[in-house]
Write a protein that holds these residues in place. Sequence first.
Motif, PDB file in Angstrom:
ATOM      1  N   TRP A  47      21.437  29.022 -25.532  1.00 33.91           N
ATOM      2  CA  TRP A  47      22.657  29.026 -26.463  1.00 33.91           C
ATOM      3  C   TRP A  47      24.098  29.153 -25.223  1.00 33.91           C
ATOM      4  O   TRP A  47      24.895  28.525 -25.721  1.00 33.91           O
ATOM      5  N   LEU A  48      24.354  29.193 -24.508  1.00 30.57           N
ATOM      6  CA  LEU A  48      25.138  28.460 -23.386  1.00 30.57           C
ATOM      7  C   LEU A  48      25.643  27.136 -23.675  1.00 30.57           C
ATOM      8  O   LEU A  48      26.342  26.593 -23.093  1.00 30.57           O
ATOM      9  N   PHE A  49      24.282  26.539 -23.442  1.00 28.81           N
ATOM     10  CA  PHE A  49      24.463  25.076 -23.490  1.00 28.81           C
ATOM     11  C   PHE A  49      24.970  24.560 -24.779  1.00 28.81           C
ATOM     12  O   PHE A  49      25.689  23.385 -24.920  1.00 28.81           O
ATOM     13  N   ILE A  50      23.932  24.953 -26.238  1.00 24.34           N
ATOM     14  CA  ILE A  50      24.120  24.165 -27.250  1.00 24.34           C
ATOM     15  C   ILE A  50      24.265  25.108 -28.582  1.00 24.34           C
ATOM     16  O   ILE A  50      23.968  24.548 -29.557  1.00 24.34           O
ATOM     17  N   GLY A  51      22.872  26.273 -28.085  1.00 27.81           N
ATOM     18  CA  GLY A  51      22.479  27.103 -29.121  1.00 27.81           C
ATOM     19  C   GLY A  51      23.506  27.401 -30.160  1.00 27.81           C
ATOM     20  O   GLY A  51      22.959  27.045 -31.918  1.00 27.81           O
ATOM     21  N   PHE A  52      24.855  28.169 -30.325  1.00 29.39           N
ATOM     22  CA  PHE A  52      25.649  28.150 -30.836  1.00 29.39           C
ATOM     23  C   PHE A  52      26.279  27.600 -31.839  1.00 29.39           C
ATOM     24  O   PHE A  52      26.161  27.036 -33.139  1.00 29.39           O
ATOM     25  N   ALA A  53      27.066  26.048 -31.133  1.00 34.49           N
ATOM     26  CA  ALA A  53      27.038  24.684 -32.137  1.00 34.49           C
ATOM     27  C   ALA A  53      25.668  24.815 -33.592  1.00 34.49           C
ATOM     28  O   ALA A  53      26.199  24.147 -34.231  1.00 34.49           O
ATOM     29  N   PHE A  54      24.286  24.214 -32.495  1.00 36.56           N
ATOM     30  CA  PHE A  54      22.753  23.893 -33.412  1.00 36.56           C
ATOM     31  C   PHE A  54      23.069  24.704 -34.690  1.00 36.56           C
ATOM     32  O   PHE A  54      22.508  24.712 -35.906  1.00 36.56           O
ATOM     33  N   THR A  55      22.862  26.406 -34.446  1.00 34.78           N
ATOM     34  CA  THR A  55      22.337  27.149 -35.093  1.00 34.78           C
ATOM     35  C   THR A  55      23.857  27.244 -36.296  1.00 34.78           C
ATOM     36  O   THR A  55      23.907  27.420 -37.294  1.00 34.78           O
ATOM     37  N   THR A  56      24.686  26.295 -36.218  1.00 36.19           N
ATOM     38  CA  THR A  56      25.959  25.903 -37.060  1.00 36.19           C
ATOM     39  C   THR A  56      25.581  25.339 -37.747  1.00 36.19           C
ATOM     40  O   THR A  56      26.173  25.357 -38.873  1.00 36.19           O
ATOM     41  N   TYR A  57      25.451  23.772 -36.697  1.00 31.59           N
ATOM     42  CA  TYR A  57      25.277  22.677 -37.939  1.00 31.59           C
ATOM     43  C   TYR A  57      23.386  23.624 -38.971  1.00 31.59           C
ATOM     44  O   TYR A  57      24.314  22.733 -39.890  1.00 31.59           O
ATOM     45  N   LEU A  58      22.958  24.005 -38.307  1.00 32.88           N
ATOM     46  CA  LEU A  58      22.077  23.955 -38.922  1.00 32.88           C
ATOM     47  C   LEU A  58      22.476  25.266 -40.596  1.00 32.88           C
ATOM     48  O   LEU A  58      22.034  24.741 -41.814  1.00 32.88           O
ATOM     49  N   GLY A  59      23.412  26.137 -40.228  1.00 36.50           N
ATOM     50  CA  GLY A  59      24.014  26.979 -41.279  1.00 36.50           C
ATOM     51  C   GLY A  59      24.667  25.819 -42.384  1.00 36.50           C
ATOM     52  O   GLY A  59      24.757  25.972 -43.857  1.00 36.50           O
ATOM     53  N   THR A  60      25.517  25.126 -41.759  1.00 39.52           N
ATOM     54  CA  THR A  60      26.304  24.116 -42.678  1.00 39.52           C
ATOM     55  C   THR A  60      25.598  23.057 -43.241  1.00 39.52           C
ATOM     56  O   THR A  60      25.906  22.734 -44.376  1.00 39.52           O
ATOM     57  N   LEU A  61      24.646  22.711 -43.128  1.00 36.87           N
ATOM     58  CA  LEU A  61      23.677  22.034 -43.321  1.00 36.87           C
ATOM     59  C   LEU A  61      22.655  22.501 -45.048  1.00 36.87           C
ATOM     60  O   LEU A  61      22.293  22.324 -46.408  1.00 36.87           O
ATOM     61  N   LEU A  62      22.548  23.919 -44.440  1.00 33.57           N
ATOM     62  CA  LEU A  62      22.043  24.820 -45.366  1.00 33.57           C
ATOM     63  C   LEU A  62      23.492  24.667 -46.343  1.00 33.57           C
ATOM     64  O   LEU A  62      23.028  25.373 -47.401  1.00 33.57           O
ATOM     65  N   LEU A  63      24.818  25.185 -46.056  1.00 40.08           N
ATOM     66  CA  LEU A  63      25.984  25.657 -46.958  1.00 40.08           C
ATOM     67  C   LEU A  63      26.049  24.068 -47.974  1.00 40.08           C
ATOM     68  O   LEU A  63      27.206  24.175 -48.823  1.00 40.08           O
ATOM     69  N   GLN A  64      25.683  22.762 -47.633  1.00 42.82           N
ATOM     70  CA  GLN A  64      26.391  21.797 -47.665  1.00 42.82           C
ATOM     71  C   GLN A  64      26.055  21.115 -49.359  1.00 42.82           C
ATOM     72  O   GLN A  64      26.437  20.825 -50.699  1.00 42.82           O
ATOM     73  N   PRO A  65      24.868  21.671 -50.379  1.00 42.05           N
ATOM     74  CA  PRO A  65      24.344  21.838 -51.494  1.00 42.05           C
ATOM     75  C   PRO A  65      25.218  22.545 -51.952  1.00 42.05           C
ATOM     76  O   PRO A  65      25.626  22.580 -53.681  1.00 42.05           O
TER      77      PRO A  65
END
Length: 218
Positions: free
Chosen positions: A184-202
């Motif tokens: 989470w400190l290294f990449i976690g928040f950006a990674f889950t936000t990225y997945l959420g962005t992919l989920l919202l793209q359609p």
Amino acid sequence: MKNLFNLDSPLMQMLTRVGDMILLNALFLICSIPVFTMGASLAALHKMLQQVVNESDTGTVKGFFRAFRENFKQATGLWLIVLLVIVSLFCDYLLVVTYFSGSEAVKWMLGLLAVLALLVACVCAYMIPLLVRYENSLRQHLSNAIILSVIKLPRTIGLLILNFLPVIIFVLSFNVFLQTLIFWLFIGFAFTTYLGTLLLQPVFKELEGDKDKISLGK
């Protein structure tokens, strides 16, 4: 073998994307330290990851702080409202467990608070993504977020899981949370936000193809 390390190769593009997310995660955490700036920091993170998904490179650091400045007023106002709602719900919880402890009504009251908290979380899952993508008033963003949280319920559930994943892990197993803390400190928040962005793209593409569904602004 030479093509493998070419800047346009899939491997290098993947490594570049991972590097961008690591940097964005660090910027998000640093800019969230004052707490009241967390809304603007989260908005900048969402804006940059929307650009990553859309493959529009504007420079990670400069782009982040540009998005931070551009969305500061609305995102901070939204964040302060959300904080107020969270504090109000927590105070209501304390009142219920303090003054109604042992009463049969306490279960119903706590259940009602849980439903209210869930509804707030569902709406908030769409607020920042909408805010950074479209120019609208907070009231219109709120209206659109409520509509989307209902008509896109499966995606809403997915967003909730992603947004609260560290909390879910913490509640289920504190040891597992500690083991994943570096993630989470290294990449976690950006990674889950990225997945959420992919989920919202359609969803965004669908809305932008049919603007009669909700008011998107400019």
